[in-house]
Write a protein that holds these residues in place. Sequence first.
Motif, mmCIF file in Angstrom:
data_model
loop_
_atom_site.group_PDB
_atom_site.id
_atom_site.type_symbol
_atom_site.label_atom_id
_atom_site.label_comp_id
_atom_site.label_asym_id
_atom_site.label_seq_id
_atom_site.Cartn_x
_atom_site.Cartn_y
_atom_site.Cartn_z
ATOM 1 N N ALA A 213 33.205 31.870 28.929
ATOM 2 C CA ALA A 213 33.376 30.716 29.802
ATOM 3 C C ALA A 213 33.213 31.104 31.265
ATOM 4 C CB ALA A 213 34.746 30.088 29.572
ATOM 5 N N ASP A 214 33.627 32.314 31.581
ATOM 6 C CA ASP A 214 33.551 32.771 32.969
ATOM 7 C C ASP A 214 32.125 32.736 33.508
ATOM 8 O OD1 ASP A 214 36.145 33.202 32.572
ATOM 9 O OD2 ASP A 214 36.104 35.380 32.854
ATOM 10 N N LEU A 215 31.167 32.980 32.625
ATOM 11 C CA LEU A 215 29.784 33.105 33.064
ATOM 12 C C LEU A 215 29.270 31.814 33.680
ATOM 13 C CD1 LEU A 215 28.343 35.140 30.065
ATOM 14 C CD2 LEU A 215 28.764 35.956 32.388
ATOM 15 N N ASP A 216 29.804 30.699 33.201
ATOM 16 C CA ASP A 216 29.299 29.421 33.679
ATOM 17 C C ASP A 216 29.907 29.001 35.007
ATOM 18 O OD1 ASP A 216 28.078 29.469 31.263
ATOM 19 O OD2 ASP A 216 29.667 28.299 30.272
ATOM 20 N N MET A 217 30.980 29.707 35.394
ATOM 21 C CA MET A 217 31.711 29.224 36.562
ATOM 22 C C MET A 217 31.058 29.654 37.853
ATOM 23 S SD MET A 217 35.755 29.331 36.228
ATOM 24 C CE MET A 217 36.276 29.819 34.614
ATOM 25 N N ASP A 218 31.300 28.842 38.866
ATOM 26 C CA ASP A 218 30.882 29.143 40.222
ATOM 27 C C ASP A 218 31.765 30.282 40.747
ATOM 28 O OD1 ASP A 218 30.440 28.431 43.164
ATOM 29 O OD2 ASP A 218 32.554 27.916 42.847
ATOM 30 N N PRO A 219 31.224 31.254 41.525
ATOM 31 C CA PRO A 219 31.979 32.456 41.894
ATOM 32 C C PRO A 219 33.341 32.146 42.538
ATOM 33 C CG PRO A 219 29.704 32.678 42.602
ATOM 34 C CD PRO A 219 29.836 31.297 42.021
ATOM 35 N N ILE A 220 33.400 31.169 43.433
ATOM 36 C CA ILE A 220 34.661 30.892 44.120
ATOM 37 C C ILE A 220 35.701 30.377 43.130
ATOM 38 C CG2 ILE A 220 35.788 29.428 45.852
ATOM 39 C CD1 ILE A 220 33.177 29.606 47.455
ATOM 40 N N GLU A 221 35.220 29.463 42.262
ATOM 41 C CA GLU A 221 36.094 28.915 41.233
ATOM 42 C C GLU A 221 36.587 30.036 40.301
ATOM 43 O OE1 GLU A 221 35.201 25.679 37.891
ATOM 44 O OE2 GLU A 221 34.104 25.344 39.773
ATOM 45 N N LEU A 222 35.645 30.890 39.913
ATOM 46 C CA LEU A 222 35.991 32.008 39.027
ATOM 47 C C LEU A 222 36.987 32.933 39.722
ATOM 48 C CD1 LEU A 222 35.567 33.754 36.480
ATOM 49 C CD2 LEU A 222 33.616 34.794 37.614
ATOM 50 N N GLY A 223 36.763 33.195 41.015
ATOM 51 C CA GLY A 223 37.679 34.059 41.778
ATOM 52 C C GLY A 223 39.083 33.502 41.757
ATOM 53 N N ALA A 224 39.211 32.191 42.027
ATOM 54 C CA ALA A 224 40.528 31.561 42.026
ATOM 55 C C ALA A 224 41.164 31.686 40.645
ATOM 56 C CB ALA A 224 40.401 30.091 42.430
ATOM 57 N N GLU A 225 40.339 31.468 39.618
ATOM 58 C CA GLU A 225 40.811 31.569 38.237
ATOM 59 C C GLU A 225 41.309 32.999 37.926
ATOM 60 O OE1 GLU A 225 41.103 29.544 35.705
ATOM 61 O OE2 GLU A 225 41.347 31.045 34.119
ATOM 62 N N LEU A 226 40.504 33.997 38.394
ATOM 63 C CA LEU A 226 40.875 35.387 38.116
ATOM 64 C C LEU A 226 42.139 35.799 38.858
ATOM 65 C CD1 LEU A 226 37.328 36.994 38.260
ATOM 66 C CD2 LEU A 226 38.806 36.918 36.257
ATOM 67 N N VAL A 227 42.285 35.299 40.091
ATOM 68 C CA VAL A 227 43.487 35.623 40.861
ATOM 69 C C VAL A 227 44.724 35.117 40.132
ATOM 70 C CG1 VAL A 227 44.762 34.951 42.935
ATOM 71 C CG2 VAL A 227 42.450 35.866 43.136
ATOM 72 N N SER A 228 44.607 33.942 39.537
ATOM 73 C CA SER A 228 45.783 33.450 38.815
ATOM 74 C C SER A 228 45.909 34.129 37.456
ATOM 75 C CB SER A 228 45.727 31.922 38.708
ATOM 76 O OG SER A 228 45.263 31.527 37.444
ATOM 77 N N ARG A 229 44.774 34.356 36.801
ATOM 78 C CA ARG A 229 44.837 34.937 35.466
ATOM 79 C C ARG A 229 45.336 36.388 35.484
ATOM 80 N NH1 ARG A 229 39.283 35.583 32.713
ATOM 81 N NH2 ARG A 229 39.009 33.339 32.846
ATOM 82 N N ASN A 230 45.018 37.107 36.552
ATOM 83 C CA ASN A 230 45.402 38.513 36.607
ATOM 84 C C ASN A 230 46.730 38.754 37.312
ATOM 85 O OD1 ASN A 230 43.179 40.114 35.341
ATOM 86 N ND2 ASN A 230 42.005 38.845 36.753
ATOM 87 N N ALA A 231 47.444 37.682 37.520
ATOM 88 C CA ALA A 231 48.799 37.791 38.062
ATOM 89 C C ALA A 231 48.840 38.380 39.461
ATOM 90 C CB ALA A 231 49.700 38.603 37.131
ATOM 91 N N CYS A 232 47.748 38.209 40.221
ATOM 92 C CA CYS A 232 47.747 38.705 41.593
ATOM 93 C C CYS A 232 48.856 38.024 42.394
ATOM 94 C CB CYS A 232 46.417 38.426 42.284
ATOM 95 S SG CYS A 232 45.017 39.079 41.391
ATOM 96 N N GLN A 233 49.129 36.746 41.991
ATOM 97 C CA GLN A 233 50.082 35.967 42.776
ATOM 98 C C GLN A 233 51.520 36.422 42.622
ATOM 99 O OE1 GLN A 233 48.475 32.837 40.756
ATOM 100 N NE2 GLN A 233 47.313 31.972 42.455
ATOM 101 N N THR A 234 51.751 37.294 41.641
ATOM 102 C CA THR A 234 53.103 37.848 41.550
ATOM 103 C C THR A 234 53.479 38.521 42.866
ATOM 104 O OG1 THR A 234 52.669 38.281 39.233
ATOM 105 C CG2 THR A 234 54.596 39.338 40.163
ATOM 106 N N CYS A 235 52.489 39.173 43.495
ATOM 107 C CA CYS A 235 52.800 39.944 44.695
ATOM 108 C C CYS A 235 52.054 39.460 45.941
ATOM 109 C CB CYS A 235 52.476 41.417 44.494
ATOM 110 S SG CYS A 235 53.306 42.124 43.085
ATOM 111 N N HIS A 236 50.988 38.684 45.772
ATOM 112 C CA HIS A 236 50.216 38.253 46.945
ATOM 113 C C HIS A 236 50.201 36.729 46.990
ATOM 114 C CE1 HIS A 236 48.598 42.343 47.426
ATOM 115 N NE2 HIS A 236 48.455 42.352 46.096
ATOM 116 N N SER A 237 50.766 36.149 48.046
ATOM 117 C CA SER A 237 50.742 34.684 48.158
ATOM 118 C C SER A 237 49.405 34.261 48.744
ATOM 119 C CB SER A 237 51.876 34.226 49.057
ATOM 120 O OG SER A 237 51.561 34.537 50.396
ATOM 121 N N SER A 238 49.074 32.982 48.594
ATOM 122 C CA SER A 238 47.875 32.493 49.283
ATOM 123 C C SER A 238 48.257 31.457 50.339
ATOM 124 C CB SER A 238 46.889 31.910 48.255
ATOM 125 O OG SER A 238 47.575 31.164 47.301
ATOM 126 N N ASP A 239 49.563 31.398 50.668
ATOM 127 C CA ASP A 239 49.969 30.443 51.693
ATOM 128 C C ASP A 239 50.606 31.125 52.896
ATOM 129 O OD1 ASP A 239 52.274 31.369 50.660
ATOM 130 O OD2 ASP A 239 53.057 29.430 49.982
#
Lengths: 313, 579, 218, 100
Positions: A213-239
């Motif tokens: 499914a990732d292959l079809d996504m637009d890079p920015i959308e995929l990036g946002a998806e990966l940031v949430s999927r890989n638990a980056c937000q546990t330690c890095h906020s985006s606000d």
Amino acid sequence: MNRLSEFMLPPQKSTVAEGTDALFHFITTTSIILLIGITIAIIYFSWKYRRRSENDVTPVITHNSALEISWSVIPLILVMIVFGWGLRGYVNLTTVPDDAYEVRVVGKSWLWEFHYENGYVSVNELHVPVNRPVRLVMSSDDVLHSFYIPDFRVKMDVLPNRYTSLWFEATETGESVIFCTEYCGTAHSNMLATAYVHEQEDFETWLLTAGAADLDMDPIELGAELVSRNACQTCHSSDGSRLQGPTFLGLFGSERVMDNGERIIADENYIRESILDPNVKIVEGYLPVMPSYTGTLNDRQIDAIIAYLRTLQ
Amino acid sequence: MATNEEIKNRKRIQVRRFVPEEFPEKHYLNEEKGLWAWLTTVDHKKIGLMYLASIAFFFFIAGVLALLLRTELLTPARSFMDADVYNQVFTLHGAIMIFFFLVPSVPAVLGNFVLPLQLGAKDVAFPRLNLASFYIYVIGALFTFYAIASGGVDTGWTFYTPYSATTGGNVMAMTFGIFILGFSSILTGINFMVTIHKMRSPGITWSKLPLNLWGLYATSIIQILATPVLAITLLLLTMERLLGIGIFDPAMGGDPVLYQHFFWFYSHPAVYIMIVPGFGIISEVISSFSRKTIFGYWAIALSSLAIAFIGFLVWGHHMFTAGQSSLANMVFSFLTFLVGIPTGIKIFNWLATMYKGSIDMKTPMIYAMVFLFLFTIGGFTGIMLGALSVDIHLHDTYYVVAHFHYVMMGGMVMAFLAGLHYWWPKMFGKMYSEFWARISAALLFVGFNMTFLPQFVMGSQGMPRRYFNYIDQFQPFHQFSTLGAYIMGVAFVLMFGYLLHSLLKGERAKANPWGSRALEWQTTSPAPLHNFEHTPVIVNGPYDYHKPMSEFQLGIANSHNGHHHHEEVSAKRTETEQA
Amino acid sequence: MAGHSATEEKLDHLQHHFIDSDQQFEASKMGMWIFLVTEILFFGGLFVAYIVYRAWYPDLYLLASEQLDTFWGAVNTFVLIGSSLTVAMAIRSAQLNQIKGLIINLWITIGLACVFMVIKYFEYAEKFAKGILPGSYYSYEGVAHEKANIFFSIYYMMTGLHGVHVIIGIGLMLWLVYKAKKKVFHSGYYTPVEITGLYWHLVDIIWIFLFPLLYLID
Amino acid sequence: MSGHHISSAKFLWGVGITLFMLTILTVAVTWIHIPSPWNVVVAIAIAVVKALIVSAFFMNLYWESKFNVLLFVMSAAFFLLMIGITLLDTLYRNDPIPSF
């Protein structure tokens, strides 16, 4: 008993849960009966034999063999029953069925990675088929963690230089929470994951499409998806708020001060290095605690994350 | 074990009724005055009181930390402190409570005060070593404060590698402080063991030894055999941080599970260091306030030794999910159940002692009953955690937290409070307000159960321990628990209040306010500097409650309290010493 | 655990809470034996680490022990056993009221302990020069085993801690010499000599085990 | 209760010389390369004998009160328990191997 069970224990969602719970209830019930007995004895004696005068004379009772033997032997029998019962459950918990489906688990501070046989890696999401034994072979990248699914009544520590394993067979589809139960630092309590139990066919479909499914996504959308999927937000906020790591907001292109005083512009190479080899350059005021994503994220995915970070200005 | 000395002495003994003076003018508290006399005293009673002040201080600190933790846990997310602060606070709560309060509390405070009194000795065998052990404790404490001030510690009180080898903060100062503390514990153990062996008054045979001393004796054995292993473990951990020796650190090729073996080889017996002397106190209190011979003297005495011994073989039940071999898990589980038997025997013996007694529900007895109830719960939940399959589910959850608080606080702290209220008149020669003491005990009981009963439920539902955030479903339990903790806080403030009032304005205590037959009550309250005016000779046992007090005999040796050598050899010296 | 400061009175060592000299002597000696128990378990921890790793990596121990010089290990064993002998002689001298003999024997013991430490120093220096440093500073390539650093960590911890005990022993014996010269000890009171001797023998016993376990792996 | 045993100088020298001989013996047996694990057994056995000689005759345990002997035995026993039970884990670990 069912009411009590629901109050005391999480739902039984694996084949071993029922056996474990039965022993739990046996011990609880026996204990409560004995506790009530002891409490009644305390209260009754305190009232019945309360002091009447300062000159009370008490009998000399130093021992009573029959009584003493019975209160040594009966508890011994009881605890031996508990031991045998617990042992039987434990043997069951450690004997992995031959046809178990295997998933590799990697614990990192503070996320769980699940590697599937086709090479797909999910973070903080464990997908398994229902009614099929699943064996998790686990290791840690840094400190001790412990993998715990209360609904399945399974738990095992995850160690840095060894493999440990556990197995379960989920009995119903749905979601169950996964905890880390070995203290592992700042975000120990945020090291949560979810176990998704699918029907066999759904699981296979998921496994085939999850990566694709990732292959079809637009890079920015995929990036946002990966940031949430890989638990980056546990330690890095985006606000802009401060967590264990620097915020993503306004990160890209800004000048960063490192803990050795060096000043660096956060460009593509810096971000790439920070994902793959995170503890080489540490921003001032933070600790070198981020795990490496080498082997978790491929080049295309890193590009997508960089593309996403560019948008957070 | 009657020494030649005792036999020699017996020939000179004239047994007479011995009645201690009431309200003495001169006693150990006012014989020597001034701060310097206190700080350099070798008197075991004063050292005990200095320990009391120190552990009360640490109990206060760690208690406040506990209230902070409970307050933070009112909401599932951040309430008022950061995760890192929270981690440091629970580490310090655990480490201070265990190493600075629980381990030294009964032996070093009540043991120090009461042990020579119960033996009829003038002091412990090595008084200067005793004072040294107090200062070693203080030095250990200073290191800990330094650790807190210079970055804190966030490893949990267990210091598991590799986290403890890699995390920030000042773990080295903390472990070094506890390393030093270990020597204090060892010296106390050596002192007590030798004192019990060598300094018993004439007539105190092993079968007339108060059960409190059997408890302290068993404790000393554990302190001596286990504490050095903690010392080497912490030394290796310090070296791991300093040099990276790699024995425990997987990054250097080591094995973190081996660290856990080392750590629990001490720390499991350590929970018996905390609880076994509590058993001793409970035996004294129940017999005293039931006015009845203890039931099953040898069963209680030997079960303490059995617990001390089997307690060394069960450390691996802390490691059922740690990645040790299945064989080890099975053996440890089996041995764990064996340790439950002697503990159960004690509880039944105490109940049987109350049967047909003359029970006076004074404050110490209330605490003893609270102990019986709470410790029984702690014991039963321990059986739960020893069962392999159930432990896999409950390991490292709040169930474990609740279990050890029931054992440690419900058991050991209640026993300590029973002992404190029991010996308070002997310590200070003052009585406390029975009314306020009962109110406080009731509040403590209610608050304690409110705090920790919900934690059993949370734990069995899967709430892991050491969590800063938690999932929403646990919130009502956490809030209830926090409320209970506040009530306990109030109870302790109240206790501090009435004890302070007792010190300042309390009514004077009689020599033997409880009508006890134990030796420490057969001297004045407070005791004289050398405990007894004459070397006492024990004719009756410490639990001979079947005779009325007027027939209870206690002899005195004809000679002057063991000073006879000085008299024979150097009369001048004896005079100066008495002056 | 010594008595009050020395004066001409023979019984001045007797502390007021003991009944007589014998009780005090027995108590002190029992105290020391209990302390030795703690020492045995203290070193015991290290022996456990040694045994566990030896059971895991027997070939590591074979390879790494080649870096240790059996000859100097054996010499040090002789030196320590010799010093144990002289301590025993020192106690005998004290028991027989031979204060001169006591002091001479103590000096010989101190001398032997120093010889032990000097040999130890050269052994360490030779290893440090090769890059066999403790812990993460280990940089020697000559031992073909990935866990070589752990063997040497255990080696340095065991011998280092033993060395610290030897140094403490030297300090205690210098203090005994000082006291002996002030005529504190006599046949009726030599408790400090006796218990220091016990300590010193234990240090010797620990070395008796360290020597074959570290040096004699063939 | 013995307390003050005094050994003769000759006896002490005899004990010392025995210990020297045993030291030579323990080095000498390494030259004949006994197959493992017997080499370890022999080395430990000689060390134990030496330790027993030192404790019995230098530390006077032979003439000492039974309780002090018991202490010495206890410390050895608890060390053996510690290592024995730890080995139950470390020798019997059965680590899984991932199949991919």
